[in-house]
Scaffold this active site. Sequence first.
Site, mmCIF file in Angstrom:
data_model
loop_
_atom_site.group_PDB
_atom_site.id
_atom_site.type_symbol
_atom_site.label_atom_id
_atom_site.label_comp_id
_atom_site.label_asym_id
_atom_site.label_seq_id
_atom_site.Cartn_x
_atom_site.Cartn_y
_atom_site.Cartn_z
ATOM 1 N N GLU A 241 29.367 36.533 65.905
ATOM 2 C CA GLU A 241 28.351 37.546 65.619
ATOM 3 C C GLU A 241 28.489 38.082 64.187
ATOM 4 O O GLU A 241 27.514 38.542 63.587
ATOM 5 C CB GLU A 241 28.488 38.692 66.637
ATOM 6 C CG GLU A 241 27.227 39.488 66.853
ATOM 7 C CD GLU A 241 27.298 40.382 68.086
ATOM 8 O OE1 GLU A 241 26.683 40.030 69.108
ATOM 9 O OE2 GLU A 241 27.967 41.425 68.027
ATOM 10 N N HIS B 162 41.906 17.851 79.832
ATOM 11 C CA HIS B 162 41.438 16.901 80.850
ATOM 12 C C HIS B 162 39.921 16.930 80.987
ATOM 13 O O HIS B 162 39.372 16.313 81.899
ATOM 14 C CB HIS B 162 42.121 17.205 82.186
ATOM 15 C CG HIS B 162 43.611 17.042 82.100
ATOM 16 N ND1 HIS B 162 44.271 15.933 82.593
ATOM 17 C CD2 HIS B 162 44.559 17.823 81.523
ATOM 18 C CE1 HIS B 162 45.572 16.060 82.340
ATOM 19 N NE2 HIS B 162 45.772 17.190 81.689
ATOM 20 N N LYS C 26 15.659 40.133 72.984
ATOM 21 C CA LYS C 26 15.327 41.415 73.622
ATOM 22 C C LYS C 26 13.837 41.710 73.475
ATOM 23 O O LYS C 26 13.169 42.145 74.409
ATOM 24 C CB LYS C 26 16.128 42.557 72.980
ATOM 25 C CG LYS C 26 17.609 42.499 73.257
ATOM 26 C CD LYS C 26 18.297 43.717 72.639
ATOM 27 C CE LYS C 26 19.802 43.548 72.656
ATOM 28 N NZ LYS C 26 20.492 44.568 71.872
HETATM 29 O O1 PA5 Z 1 29.039 43.877 68.909
HETATM 30 C C1 PA5 Z 1 28.002 44.410 69.252
HETATM 31 O O2 PA5 Z 1 27.433 45.234 68.539
HETATM 32 C C2 PA5 Z 1 27.357 44.088 70.571
HETATM 33 O O3 PA5 Z 1 28.078 43.165 71.288
HETATM 34 C C3 PA5 Z 1 27.273 45.333 71.414
HETATM 35 O O4 PA5 Z 1 28.554 45.844 71.630
HETATM 36 C C4 PA5 Z 1 26.613 45.050 72.740
HETATM 37 O O5 PA5 Z 1 25.342 44.532 72.528
HETATM 38 C C5 PA5 Z 1 26.527 46.297 73.578
HETATM 39 O O6 PA5 Z 1 25.852 47.314 72.897
HETATM 40 P P1 PA5 Z 1 25.926 48.799 73.383
HETATM 41 O O7 PA5 Z 1 27.344 49.229 73.337
HETATM 42 O O8 PA5 Z 1 25.058 49.562 72.443
HETATM 43 O O9 PA5 Z 1 25.398 48.828 74.804
#
Ligand code: PA5
Length: 447
Positions: free
Chosen positions: A289, A310, A424
């Site tokens: 990410e 394996h 989303k």
């Molecule tokens: O790293 C990130 O920003 C995401 O993985 C968020 O943690 C995830 O989408 C959850 O978001 P939130 O804590 O706002 O529910």
Amino acid sequence: MKTIRLNIDKSFGFISLEQVFAQEEKGKKCIAALHNKTGKGNDFLGWLHLPSSVTETEINDIQATADRLRAECEVVVVVGIGGSYLGAKAVIDALSGTFDAFEMNRKNPTIVYAGHNISEDYLYELSEFLKNKKFGIINISKSGTTTEPALAFRILKKQLEDAVGKTNAKGLIVAVTDKTRGALRTLATKEGYKTFIIPNDVGGRFSVLTPVGLLPIAIAGIDIKQLVTGAVDMEKSTGMDVDFENNIAAVYAATRNELYKKGKKIEILVNFHPKLHYVSEWWKQLYGESEGKENKGIFTASVDFTTDLHSMGQWIQEGERSIFETVISVAQPTHKVEVPKDSEDLDGLNFLAGKRVDFINKMAELGTQLAHVDGGVPNIRIELPELNAYYLGQLLYFFEKACGISGYMLGVNPFDQPGVEAYKKNMFALLEKPGFETESKAIKAKI
Ligand code: PA5
């Protein structure tokens, strides 16, 4: 105190030591940009000095809440997704007994997870599991609006209130969220839940050392002070004043960027201990990410060895030569098991009688490393002296620091995630969420 160690020797032959050290100046600039807050995404650098700035009062508050839930609950449901659950699960799985959940007289509550998928069957089965059990809920969401955890929490909150009454339920729910903003903050204030704050300047995937990770980890009976101490020590040994060659975060960042330039587009994180599976899941999010943007970035994957030798072993040994591997090696196992002698020796294993199982695992690790390097897979090795809270704290911070440096070396903003919004938007349009009318029309025309 020992420390985790980095060994990049087995990446030479694909890249050279000189190439890694040619990155010294750039690496120093990237570290300076992090510390001086002059780089991209500099409003999300709260994680950088988080370990050394966590106060004893904060730790005690987290521990006191954890102790209360430990005393009152057989099961605690951790609701969260992505950065709001992976760090906790990584540490809890790594440091809990593999079969603890099946023990009759458990000393720690069972930790289960929700809000990390939208599976109706998962939620049904979780609700069934929770019936007639004393359970509590930690709802973790920085934004407070993420669909998956919000949906799960709505269902679980109702189940808890129906089971113990609204007043008692309030004492069994804890919210971890933004200080002032978001739907979860509003709900927590209205209901009077105990709350913890996710700092504004700490992104989800860098939040394991905030209450996001520390509260569930403490509930699982793990020593959070040791975890934070390990992170503090790694914060010091990867600081701006540390020489490039002694800064393992900088050297790891430089090595993986050099390998990437040589066409190694996939990094697999490898372990030889199944308990580390979720450390890899956490790591995949952290790097994937942070770096996968602007049509750039190493694709992060992971395997559990020897299990996956394996299944994926063939591809790794002889598939497209676009991968390198980073192995997390644990020097000392926690427990001791020796191979027994067998009078008949029908399985032919008496040559190993009296040997530790870990010795056999280590030979598998060494044999795999040699085979993969011979097969064209560069190898980076991270060694943990043993698997405990202190060294895991070091490892988590090491990976975070290296990720910040590596993202800057790549030239991207490692602290945003604009691409996550695309699905989303489509999902809300398809669900006809109020405010998404235009998108709904557009998406229906595409289908
Ligand atoms: O790293 C990130 O920003 C995401 O993985 C968020 O943690 C995830 O989408 C959850 O978001 P939130 O804590 O706002 O529910």
